[in-house]
Design a protein around this motif. Structure first.
Motif, mmCIF file in Angstrom:
data_model
loop_
_atom_site.group_PDB
_atom_site.id
_atom_site.type_symbol
_atom_site.label_atom_id
_atom_site.label_comp_id
_atom_site.label_asym_id
_atom_site.label_seq_id
_atom_site.Cartn_x
_atom_site.Cartn_y
_atom_site.Cartn_z
ATOM 1 N N LEU A 92 -9.081 -4.666 -4.751
ATOM 2 C CA LEU A 92 -8.567 -3.340 -4.986
ATOM 3 C C LEU A 92 -9.282 -2.589 -4.708
ATOM 4 O O LEU A 92 -9.464 -1.592 -3.825
ATOM 5 N N PHE A 93 -11.171 -2.840 -4.227
ATOM 6 C CA PHE A 93 -11.992 -2.164 -3.858
ATOM 7 C C PHE A 93 -11.891 -1.881 -2.702
ATOM 8 O O PHE A 93 -11.990 -1.130 -2.095
ATOM 9 N N SER A 94 -11.700 -3.357 -1.775
ATOM 10 C CA SER A 94 -11.835 -3.578 -0.146
ATOM 11 C C SER A 94 -10.503 -2.904 0.126
ATOM 12 O O SER A 94 -10.528 -2.261 1.214
ATOM 13 N N ARG A 95 -9.367 -3.202 -0.666
ATOM 14 C CA ARG A 95 -7.689 -2.133 -0.513
ATOM 15 C C ARG A 95 -8.697 -0.078 -0.282
ATOM 16 O O ARG A 95 -7.953 -0.101 0.449
ATOM 17 N N PHE A 96 -8.896 -0.036 -0.650
ATOM 18 C CA PHE A 96 -9.557 1.197 -1.365
ATOM 19 C C PHE A 96 -10.474 2.138 0.016
ATOM 20 O O PHE A 96 -9.833 2.673 0.597
ATOM 21 N N LYS A 97 -11.326 1.164 0.287
ATOM 22 C CA LYS A 97 -12.275 1.402 1.093
ATOM 23 C C LYS A 97 -10.911 1.399 2.529
ATOM 24 O O LYS A 97 -11.676 2.456 2.954
ATOM 25 N N SER A 98 -10.455 0.748 2.500
ATOM 26 C CA SER A 98 -9.564 0.268 3.842
ATOM 27 C C SER A 98 -8.986 1.712 3.758
ATOM 28 O O SER A 98 -8.796 2.089 4.575
ATOM 29 N N ALA A 99 -8.155 1.970 2.780
ATOM 30 C CA ALA A 99 -7.161 2.802 3.041
ATOM 31 C C ALA A 99 -8.594 4.659 3.151
ATOM 32 O O ALA A 99 -7.378 5.543 4.268
ATOM 33 N N MET A 100 -9.299 4.617 2.605
ATOM 34 C CA MET A 100 -9.816 5.110 2.684
ATOM 35 C C MET A 100 -10.502 5.765 4.297
ATOM 36 O O MET A 100 -10.030 6.973 4.467
ATOM 37 N N TYR A 101 -10.449 4.427 4.859
ATOM 38 C CA TYR A 101 -11.239 4.785 6.388
ATOM 39 C C TYR A 101 -10.013 5.356 7.437
ATOM 40 O O TYR A 101 -10.167 5.763 8.250
ATOM 41 N N LYS A 102 -8.889 4.260 6.847
ATOM 42 C CA LYS A 102 -8.371 4.580 8.061
ATOM 43 C C LYS A 102 -7.277 6.730 7.814
ATOM 44 O O LYS A 102 -6.875 6.898 8.753
ATOM 45 N N ARG A 103 -7.441 7.174 6.656
ATOM 46 C CA ARG A 103 -7.045 8.101 5.990
ATOM 47 C C ARG A 103 -8.289 9.323 6.499
ATOM 48 O O ARG A 103 -8.488 10.554 7.484
#
Length: 211
Positions: free
Chosen positions: A7-18
């Motif tokens: 979940l944290f990895s997905r959150f980091k990926s989403a934040m970086y993408k955004r």
């Protein structure tokens, strides 16, 4: 079931993408989120405070909500406007580096007409210098967002908040005066103007949360 690390990895990926290439936008959005959380805390402090009577809450809660609206709108509108203007100045070349300007001069026949033109977009027109352009643009976005937040939090918001607070307090004192006049016919401890003034002075003499 997805574990916490995924979940944290997905959150980091989403934040970086955004926000990875838009740090100025991240500052604006996180600042707004901070004001929202602060407003929720301030309103909750009044709502769940047993030492404040229902009558006093009926006047203080609208003040807190008005403060929250001013804080959030002022911060978002001013900060995002600063960022958008700065981004436009960078994309058109009005604000630029010597390296970027020299590169444009080698690619455009009449750079004086290209630089500063409203429909110019260096980031799209010259992908060869994309990396240098993005680094410079992100830096300007952060500076503009920071300047906008300082202006909003320290100058515009306090002035607007004081104006609105004065109007709300004036209306509240009129209502409280009417309550005092009718207190003999009411059950329980009446709300007095002195109590309200004391609570308001404590509230507005304290420092507000700065983002």
């Amino acid at each position: 079931m997805m574990n916490s690390s995924n979940l944290f990895s997905r959150f980091k990926s989403a934040m970086y993408k955004r926000y990875g290439e838009n740090p100025g936008t991240m500052l604006v959005h996180t600042g707004v989120l901070g004001w929202i959380l602060s407003a929720m805390a301030q309103v909750s402090a009044v709502v769940f405070n047993d030492k404040i009577s229902k009558e006093q809450k009926s006047f203080l809660i609208p003040q807190e909500l008005a403060d929250a609206g001013i804080n959030i709108l002022s911060f978002y509108l001013i900060t995002s406007s600063f960022k958008k203007v700065a981004s436009k100045l960078v994309s058109t070349g009005k604000i630029s580096t010597a390296k970027i300007r020299n590169f444009i001069k080698t690619k455009v026949d009449n750079p004086e007409k290209y630089i500063g033109r409203f429909d110019s977009n260096i980031g799209k027109d010259f992908p060869e210098i994309k990396d240098d352009y993005k680094v410079f643009k992100n830096g300007i976005d952060v500076i503009a967002s920071t300047a906008g937040s300082i202006l909003s939090c320290n100058i515009v918001t306090p002035v607007l908040r004081n104006e609105v607070a004065a109007k709300l307090q004036k209306d509240a004192l009129v209502k409280m005066h009417e309550t005092d006049n009718n207190s003999n016919t009411q059950i329980g401890k009446p709300v007095t103007m002195n109590n309200y003034i004391r609570l308001s002075s404590i509230k507005y003499s304290s420092q507000s949360l700065k983002i």
